[in-house]
Design a protein around this motif. Structure first.
Motif, PDB file in Angstrom:
ATOM      1  N   ASP A 142       0.833  -1.209   0.000  1.00  0.00           N
ATOM      2  CA  ASP A 142       0.000   0.000   0.000  1.00  0.00           C
ATOM      3  C   ASP A 142       0.866   1.258   0.000  1.00  0.00           C
ATOM      4  OD1 ASP A 142      -2.494  -1.295  -0.039  1.00  0.00           O
ATOM      5  OD2 ASP A 142      -2.504  -1.495   2.143  1.00  0.00           O
ATOM      6  N   ASN A 143       1.940   1.246   0.777  1.00  0.00           N
ATOM      7  CA  ASN A 143       2.855   2.393   0.805  1.00  0.00           C
ATOM      8  C   ASN A 143       3.490   2.612  -0.562  1.00  0.00           C
ATOM      9  OD1 ASN A 143       2.339   2.707   3.530  1.00  0.00           O
ATOM     10  ND2 ASN A 143       4.195   1.661   4.190  1.00  0.00           N
ATOM     11  N   ASP A 192       0.959   4.109  -2.882  1.00  0.00           N
ATOM     12  CA  ASP A 192       0.786   5.534  -2.600  1.00  0.00           C
ATOM     13  C   ASP A 192       1.909   6.359  -3.243  1.00  0.00           C
ATOM     14  OD1 ASP A 192      -1.528   5.075  -1.148  1.00  0.00           O
ATOM     15  OD2 ASP A 192      -0.516   5.163   0.808  1.00  0.00           O
ATOM     16  N   ASP A 212       1.521   9.113  -6.170  1.00  0.00           N
ATOM     17  CA  ASP A 212       2.029  10.476  -5.979  1.00  0.00           C
ATOM     18  C   ASP A 212       2.960  10.879  -7.120  1.00  0.00           C
ATOM     19  OD1 ASP A 212       0.608  10.695  -3.610  1.00  0.00           O
ATOM     20  OD2 ASP A 212       2.345  10.359  -2.320  1.00  0.00           O
TER      21      ASP A 212
END
Length: 87
Positions: A71-72, A75, A79
């Motif tokens: 998930d990180n 993200d 971005d």
């Protein structure tokens, strides 16, 4: 020669899709295993089987916790895609 990684929007989109597919695959595997444990665990009452069930449940929980890293990464990729799109 440089060690820099050059990524464009298309590459980032492919990477994002691969990460999402990986995450979905791992989640499905864990969910299927947990479902099997719930379905068949009631028939496995001896001590060795109960230990195997507990170990499998713990392994699933550990793997699911590690999906937070995916998930990180997702993200960060999103971005970066936004940043590139805004250039």
């Amino acid at each position: 020669m440089s060690n820099m990684l050059i990524m464009d929007l298309a590459s980032l989109s492919k990477y994002e899709a691969a990460l999402e597919e990986f995450k979905a695959s791992i989640q499905k595997y864990c969910n299927d295993l947990e479902s099997d444990i719930n379905t068949y665990g009631k028939y496995m009452q001896d001590a060795k089987s109960q230990k195997a069930i507990k170990d499998a449940q713990a392994a699933c929980a550990d793997v699911k916790r590690c999906l937070g890293h995916v998930d990180n990464a997702l993200d960060m990729v999103r971005d970066l895609k936004t940043a590139i799109s805004n250039l």
